[in-house]
Design an enzyme around this catalytic site. Structure first.
Site, PDB file in Angstrom:
ATOM      1  N   VAL A 244     -11.658 -14.308  41.435  1.00 24.77           N
ATOM      2  CA  VAL A 244     -11.211 -15.651  41.796  1.00 24.77           C
ATOM      3  C   VAL A 244      -9.771 -15.876  41.331  1.00 24.77           C
ATOM      4  O   VAL A 244      -8.944 -16.451  42.041  1.00 24.77           O
ATOM      5  CB  VAL A 244     -12.140 -16.720  41.169  1.00 24.77           C
ATOM      6  CG1 VAL A 244     -11.604 -18.124  41.433  1.00 24.77           C
ATOM      7  CG2 VAL A 244     -13.557 -16.580  41.699  1.00 24.77           C
TER       8      VAL A 244
ATOM      9  N   GLU B 116     -26.346  -7.715  21.906  1.00 28.19           N
ATOM     10  CA  GLU B 116     -25.069  -7.355  21.297  1.00 28.19           C
ATOM     11  C   GLU B 116     -24.795  -8.267  20.110  1.00 28.19           C
ATOM     12  O   GLU B 116     -25.273  -9.411  20.069  1.00 28.19           O
ATOM     13  CB  GLU B 116     -23.910  -7.532  22.292  1.00 28.19           C
ATOM     14  CG  GLU B 116     -23.887  -6.547  23.428  1.00 28.19           C
ATOM     15  CD  GLU B 116     -22.737  -6.812  24.385  1.00 28.19           C
ATOM     16  OE1 GLU B 116     -22.418  -5.898  25.151  1.00 28.19           O
ATOM     17  OE2 GLU B 116     -22.167  -7.919  24.352  1.00 28.19           O
TER      18      GLU B 116
ATOM     19  N   ARG C 212     -14.724  -5.999  42.377  1.00 24.85           N
ATOM     20  CA  ARG C 212     -14.327  -6.823  43.522  1.00 24.85           C
ATOM     21  C   ARG C 212     -13.033  -7.536  43.190  1.00 24.85           C
ATOM     22  O   ARG C 212     -12.511  -7.420  42.081  1.00 24.85           O
ATOM     23  CB  ARG C 212     -15.414  -7.859  43.810  1.00 24.85           C
ATOM     24  CG  ARG C 212     -15.778  -8.671  42.562  1.00 24.85           C
ATOM     25  CD  ARG C 212     -16.661  -9.841  42.843  1.00 24.85           C
ATOM     26  NE  ARG C 212     -17.200 -10.441  41.640  1.00 24.85           N
ATOM     27  CZ  ARG C 212     -16.566 -11.267  40.837  1.00 24.85           C
ATOM     28  NH1 ARG C 212     -15.308 -11.600  41.089  1.00 24.85           N
ATOM     29  NH2 ARG C 212     -17.147 -11.781  39.766  1.00 24.85           N
TER      30      ARG C 212
ATOM     31  N   LYS D 129     -15.441 -19.561  34.227  1.00 18.13           N
ATOM     32  CA  LYS D 129     -14.027 -19.828  33.974  1.00 18.13           C
ATOM     33  C   LYS D 129     -13.558 -21.127  34.629  1.00 18.13           C
ATOM     34  O   LYS D 129     -14.005 -21.488  35.720  1.00 18.13           O
ATOM     35  CB  LYS D 129     -13.197 -18.656  34.493  1.00 18.13           C
ATOM     36  CG  LYS D 129     -13.570 -17.332  33.843  1.00 18.13           C
ATOM     37  CD  LYS D 129     -13.049 -16.144  34.629  1.00 18.13           C
ATOM     38  CE  LYS D 129     -13.569 -14.844  34.067  1.00 18.13           C
ATOM     39  NZ  LYS D 129     -13.235 -13.675  34.898  1.00 18.13           N
TER      40      LYS D 129
ATOM     41  N   LYS E 124     -28.506 -10.843  26.498  1.00 14.78           N
ATOM     42  CA  LYS E 124     -27.980 -10.794  27.865  1.00 14.78           C
ATOM     43  C   LYS E 124     -28.985 -10.155  28.805  1.00 14.78           C
ATOM     44  O   LYS E 124     -29.713  -9.232  28.428  1.00 14.78           O
ATOM     45  CB  LYS E 124     -26.686  -9.971  27.919  1.00 14.78           C
ATOM     46  CG  LYS E 124     -25.502 -10.581  27.218  1.00 14.78           C
ATOM     47  CD  LYS E 124     -24.275  -9.704  27.421  1.00 14.78           C
ATOM     48  CE  LYS E 124     -23.039 -10.304  26.789  1.00 14.78           C
ATOM     49  NZ  LYS E 124     -21.847  -9.450  27.009  1.00 14.78           N
TER      50      LYS E 124
END
Length: 452
Positions: free
Chosen positions: A295, A200, A292, A237, A158
């Protein structure tokens, strides 16, 4: 309460924020690019001002121009929506210096949670379980290979400053890891200006489950249950539901309490989401925190009866939470699907002019819309044009309602992902709640069943 809010975003989320502000009697200021001059949110705001050209660097990422308009219009608050500058600690700091309320957490918390390595350290200290890995940047590909050998393959590489799946890659052996390290490091440096990478252990067949929290400046923190967001393509997503069909009551409560406690430990304020990977045995591991509005926030609103934008504004205005954890009742089941202007087979963006738009209507159906029946969908921004949200008393009722709504949904003139969504909700694995993060790859793409 805030009197005038500049909305530093576009499309359906700008429309969403305008609706709540209008209900609360708060004036709104829209900012827009040349490509969005005819967009609905520009018309619906009380005032609207041009930012610049169509590209995001010329418009929605131009923080100095946004602040200039905020000063010009005497806006006392800025709502960043999601994406763009919503998790930009430097912008939040500039707002603070200008005496303008940034509707979100403090700059230092945004900065901390925006760095994957540092956020791992902070959340481990706050008591959240972590996926086995390292909490510092990798030195090079050699160190990555050595550590991967210790963890055991597969592993997940990552980018520390990454997001949206950029700089992220699963690797099943050393050769894949070495090749991925160089390529993803370059991508991370290009997109985020930061090439730090970390590693990870890959949790196989996981579910992506997140906890919505609200925190005020007085230290009051609550969790608003969970959302399951496992159905994704390219780590983004596609469909979300609340609550998760996988969790039992005990795990649900444990995750909620852990998320709320962690948020409180780091001094979080406003709305935020702590995301987890959950394995087959319901062990959960901290993934990241989004500082934040998400969506997928509408499905949480549907099962709690709360308006999250209103709660954001109230907290930013200095108000304390008006409810305690015991007051938040989980009511029914909600599902959201994202309507993208993209080819349902290739999943590539498909911009163009919409020639007709017909939306399903009826009980338990909600729309969040950023376009009209004559809108031009440009190639400059994320291809999501709308969200369809359904609610039922039970999951089976919500699924049935969603299938009927998708059958009635019509967008002409451009390609959309609606055929893909139909295939997802019609699949027996989805209907049974078997929704791990490889759902689309395993059940849709490999069988090549996406409808035309």
């Amino acid at each position: 309460m805030l009197k005038k809010i500049l909305i530093a975003n576009r499309g359906e989320i700008a429309e969403r924020i305008i609706k709540t502000c209008t209900r609360l009697g708060i004036k709104t200021v829209a900012v827009y690019s040349e490509a969005d001059k005819d967009a609905p949110f520009v018309e619906h705001a009380d005032e609207a001002y041009l930012l610049g050209g169509p590209r995001v660097q010329e418009s929605y990422l131009n923080s100095n121009r946004i602040l200039e308009i905020a000063r010009q219009t005497k806006a006392d608050g800025i709502h960043p929506g999601y994406g763009f500058i919503s998790e930009n600690a430097e912008f939040a700091q500039k707002c603070e210096q200008e005496g303008i309320v940034f509707i979100g957490p403090t700059p230092d918390v945004i900065s901390l949670m925006g760095k994957k390595v540092e956020s791992r350290i902070a959340m481990e200290a706050a008591g959240l379980p972590l996926v086995p890995g390292i909490s510092r940047p990798l030195k090079d590909a050699d160190e990555a290979a050595e550590l991967a050998g210790n963890f055991g393959y597969p592993v997940m590489l990552k980018a520390s400053a990454g997001g949206g799946g950029i700089g992220m890659q699963a690797c099943s052996n050393e050769a894949e890891l070495r090749k991925a390290f160089e390529g993803n490091q370059k991508r991370a440096l290009m997109f985020f200006g930061n090439g730090d990478m970390f590693l990870e252990k890959l949790i196989e067949k996981p579910r992506h489950i997140e906890i919505q929290i609200l925190s005020d400046a007085d230290g009051n923190t609550v969790y608003l249950w969970e959302r399951e967001c496992s159905i994704q393509r390219r780590h983004q997503k596609v469909l979300e539901e609340a609550p998760s069909p996988f969790l039992d009551a005990e795990t649900r409560e444990a995750m909620g309490k852990a998320a709320a406690a962690a948020a409180k430990t780091i001094g979080y304020t406003n709305a935020g989401t702590i995301e987890f990977l959950v394995d087959e045995d319901k062990n959960y591991y901290f993934l990241e925190m989004n500082t934040r509005l998400q969506v997928e926030h509408p499905i949480t609103e549907e099962i709690t009866g709360l308006d999250l934008v209103e709660e954001q504004i109230r907290i930013a205005s200095g108000e304390s939470l008006r409810f305690e954890q015991k007051d938040i009742i989980l009511d029914g089941h909600a599902i959201e699907v994202r309507i993208y202007a993209e080819d349902p087979k290739t999943m590539y963006p498909s911009p163009g002019k919409i020639t007709d738009l017909k939306l399903p209507q009826g009980a338990g159906i909600r729309h969040e819309l950023g376009v009209t029946s004559t809108s031009n969908v440009t190639p400059f921004y994320d291809p999501m044009i709308a969200k369809l949200i359904v609610k039922g008393c039970t999951r089976s009722e919500a699924v049935s309602r969603l299938k009927e709504a998708l059958a009635q949904y019509r967008v002409e003139g451009i390609k959309t992902n609606i055929p893909l969504l139909v295939d997802i909700v019609s699949h027996e694995a989805f209907q049974s709640g078997d929704t791990t993060t490889d759902f689309i790859q395993k059940n849709i793409l490999k069988t090549n069943t996406v409808s035309s």
